[in-house]
Enzyme design. Structure first.
Site, mmCIF file in Angstrom:
data_model
loop_
_atom_site.group_PDB
_atom_site.id
_atom_site.type_symbol
_atom_site.label_atom_id
_atom_site.label_comp_id
_atom_site.label_asym_id
_atom_site.label_seq_id
_atom_site.Cartn_x
_atom_site.Cartn_y
_atom_site.Cartn_z
ATOM 1 N N LYS A 117 16.247 -12.891 4.142
ATOM 2 C CA LYS A 117 17.674 -12.821 4.779
ATOM 3 C C LYS A 117 18.842 -12.279 4.115
ATOM 4 O O LYS A 117 19.514 -11.774 4.951
ATOM 5 C CB LYS A 117 17.913 -14.552 5.361
ATOM 6 N N GLU A 167 9.579 2.509 3.550
ATOM 7 C CA GLU A 167 10.501 1.524 3.256
ATOM 8 C C GLU A 167 11.546 1.951 2.138
ATOM 9 O O GLU A 167 11.174 2.433 0.962
ATOM 10 C CB GLU A 167 10.021 0.126 2.635
ATOM 11 N N CYS A 204 -7.397 -11.842 -8.238
ATOM 12 C CA CYS A 204 -7.707 -12.984 -7.926
ATOM 13 C C CYS A 204 -8.854 -13.671 -8.921
ATOM 14 O O CYS A 204 -9.985 -12.678 -9.358
ATOM 15 C CB CYS A 204 -8.261 -13.277 -6.589
ATOM 16 N N GLU A 226 1.928 -3.385 1.801
ATOM 17 C CA GLU A 226 2.037 -3.277 0.170
ATOM 18 C C GLU A 226 0.843 -4.162 -0.231
ATOM 19 O O GLU A 226 0.861 -5.046 -0.992
ATOM 20 C CB GLU A 226 3.244 -4.102 0.133
ATOM 21 N N CYS A 240 -7.874 -14.118 -1.067
ATOM 22 C CA CYS A 240 -8.423 -13.391 -2.292
ATOM 23 C C CYS A 240 -8.864 -12.014 -1.641
ATOM 24 O O CYS A 240 -9.796 -12.116 -0.555
ATOM 25 C CB CYS A 240 -9.643 -14.297 -2.575
#
Length: 645
Positions: free
Chosen positions: A355, A306, A157, A149, A114
């Site tokens: 993966k 990224e 929450c 991120e 949270c």
């Protein structure tokens, strides 16, 4: 950028903990072959750095950092706080997130906490402090990569801890219950509060939640994430005051955080971007995200933390990149202001949920298309060091505010078909196709220096934002406003007296009613619109196009030294391109070069020094690019040409 001058950062996330230690030397040798000079490390290593609560093991990570330093590779050193270990959820179940339906989510993925939890913050700051104390003088340390991120999976929450924090946030913003009740319009549906304790997050209810409550909860939740970042950053700054800090945003793709608020706290803006295969022209979406990232950094160079070498793992159909696409994507980010090109990740995972996410070093090893392109890109970037530090000048700004997106996200709207994010991207795409470089700007931001400001779908705007756009036009700027803009104030309360309430004077138009559409609509000129129409009346504006019934569809109003165009329908792409071209010509906004459709042209320049024209051919045919000086060059199909002068 916190880099060595004349160097483009190149590399990706390295997760050596996923592999036997005997592979580490091979990894670093291959990094050198590929031209890698930067890696992000430690992002998801909390459970190995602190395998048991209060017991730390840094010996293995010391070897990782020493190996990087010995090979001249710098580190974006992460605080591993995005993925608490299993012991955290087991010991502190009250710190796990709760969704709007009251379900507590459990450990087993990442971001299992949270954002308002004090125990999470305590444990996160403890591990961050341990990392900082251990590596504060390490020669590999270049940049703090705080968390990862933020809010990607736990942006909001709804637990009792969050409810208490929300009430405290509201007290700070409104001071009195009377002010809150007025802002939220709680006289509707008998929602008036008589005690702060009665206020909850917008949990699941029998019908629509209160729009003001929902909007403020989005703001509160975003602020909670920013506070987590600043808490870690401030701790790191005390220990390493000269090391810059960032966190990787998801500009253009993730809308649960206020990126303007986050960017203001970063030493350098960094962001992640992934192509969405379902888009017809994903490279244009990439350009929007890159322009947004540059704008978040105030026009200064930024870091692409990224992107992917090929397919990702999280879309319904994870499309592999075609030959040359990796290079085009990377150089498009570079063209639009990035001083670092990095990937997730270095070595493709053998196990785990990612993966099937591509990497710089794929499962099949070095005898692959991906590896050859990774090595070639590294060599090319090494020769483009002179680009580092240069900037991109845009004549056009597109206004975008997360609060407006959040407010329009409430389900009780005139139509669900007018998506503000997609409209922003569509207008940006029209500029992209015209070769016009576009910044993204906050409505209350500095608009000085722009010739044209476009407002595709800004449903909510504050008084300050409304006045800011008026002042821009009054001073000689050209404005284009799309439908359903300027409708409500910062509390999502309708601006009365006729739409668009914020800008009736600016636009010289008053709208009496919205008429959403379930099909296309033809204008008198033959242009086509869809989704939306309005019954509007001009006050001072000139009508440039109408519906068949005679009501205005496109107007232009002189305002001060400038002018403001208004559209009362969602024009199709061809018609929108006409309007954009007209406004650009009026404003004097021109492309840095002219080229065939599908060829991206952007210029980066050093103040008073060299400039670099990037021409990126996204088509299957050769194309000619003509510069304003009359020079021409051919860009082969699928290729990139960089002209330095």
């Amino acid at each position: 950028m916190p880099d060595v001058p004349g160097v483009i950062a190149y590399g990706g996330d390295w997760n050596p903990e996923q592999w036997p230690e005997e592979t580490w030397e091979q990894d670093v040798a291959l990094m050198r072959e590929a031209g890698v000079n930067r890696v992000s490390v430690g992002i998801f290593s909390w459970s190995l750095l602190e395998p048991v609560e209060g017991v730390f093991d840094f010996d293995w990570f010391d070897r990782v950092m020493d190996l990087l330093a010995a090979n001249g590779i710098r580190a974006n050193l992460a605080t591993p706080t995005a993925a608490p270990p299993p012991w955290f959820g087991d010991a502190y179940p009250e710190a796990l997130p709760v969704d709007a339906d009251g379900r507590r989510l459990h450990h087993g993925s990442r971001q299992g906490f949270c954002p308002s939890s004090p125990i999470y913050r305590e444990k996160a700051l403890r591990i961050a402090e341990q990392v900082a104390l251990r590596y504060r003088e390490h020669p590999a340390l270049e940049l703090w990569h705080v968390h990862n991120e933020y809010g990607c999976h736990n942006s909001r929450c709804y637990c009792d801890t969050s409810a208490a924090a929300f009430r405290a946030w509201l007290r700070g913003h409104y001071a009195t219950l009377d002010a809150l009740n007025e802002a939220w319009g709680t006289a509707f549906w008998s929602q008036r509060y008589s005690d702060w304790a009665q206020i909850l997050p917008p949990r699941a209810t029998p019908s629509f939640t209160n729009p003001g409550q929902q909007l403020d909860y989005r703001r509160f939740s975003s602020d909670a994430l920013v506070e987590l970042y600043t808490a870690e950053r401030d701790l790191l700054k005390k220990i390493t005051p000269d090391v810059p800090a960032t966190t990787n945003l998801m500009a253009g793709a993730h809308w649960d955080m206020d990126n303007w608020a986050f960017a203001a706290e970063l030493d350098v803006v960094s962001t992640d971007h992934y192509l969405v295969g379902a888009r017809a022209e994903p490279h244009i979406d990439l350009a929007f995200a890159a322009d947004y990232a540059r704008s978040l950094n105030g026009g200064r160079p930024w870091l692409l933390m990224e992107h992917s070498t090929s397919a990702v793992n999280w879309q319904p159909r994870n499309l592999a990149k075609t030959p040359g696409e990796l290079r085009r994507n990377s150089l498009s980010h570079l063209a639009r202001g990035a001083d670092g090109i990095m990937f997730f990740q270095w070595r493709q995972s053998r196990a785990g949920a990612e993966k099937w996410h591509s990497a710089m070093l794929p499962h099949a090893g070095t005898r692959t298309k991906i590896w050859r392109e990774v090595v070639a890109l590294g060599a090319e970037l090494a020769g483009l060091g002179d680009v580092a530090g240069s900037t991109v000048k845009a004549d056009v700004a597109l206004l975008l505010d997360h609060s407006s997106v959040w407010a329009q996200d409430h389900p009780a709207q005139p139509t669900t078909d007018l998506d503000p994010v997609e409209e922003a991207k569509r207008w940006h795409a029209a500029l992209w196709r015209a070769g016009i470089t576009c910044d993204v700007a906050h409505p209350e931001g500095d608009l000085t220096g722009y010739r044209l400001v476009v407002v595709p779908a800004l449903y909510l705007v504050s008084d300050a934002g409304a006045a800011n756009l008026e002042e821009f036009a009054r001073g000689g700027g050209v404005v284009v406003v799309g439908p359903y803009s300027g409708i409500v104030d910062e509390h999502d309360r309708v601006r009365l007296g006729g739409y668009p309430g914020a800008w009736r004077d600016l636009l010289g138009v008053s709208v009496e009613e919205f008429f959403p559409l379930d099909g296309p609509i033809r204008l008198a000129s033959g242009r086509s619109g869809s989704v939306w129409s309005e019954v509007a009346h001009t006050t001072t504006a000139k009508v440039l196009d109408t519906y068949a019934t005679g009501e205005p569809a496109w107007t232009r109003n002189e305002f001060g030294e400038g002018a403001a165009h208004y559209l009362t329908t969602r024009l199709d792409d061809d018609a929108l391109a006409e309007v954009i071209a007209t406004a650009c010509a009026e404003a004097g906004a021109e492309p840095p070069a002219t080229s065939a459709p599908g060829v991206e042209v952007v210029r980066r320049a050093h103040p008073g020094g060299r400039s670099f024209l990037f021409a990126i051919n996204h088509t299957t045919g050769d194309a000619t690019v003509t510069t304003p000086g009359g020079g021409t060059a051919t860009v082969p199909a699928g290729d990139v040409l960089i002209i330095a002068d």
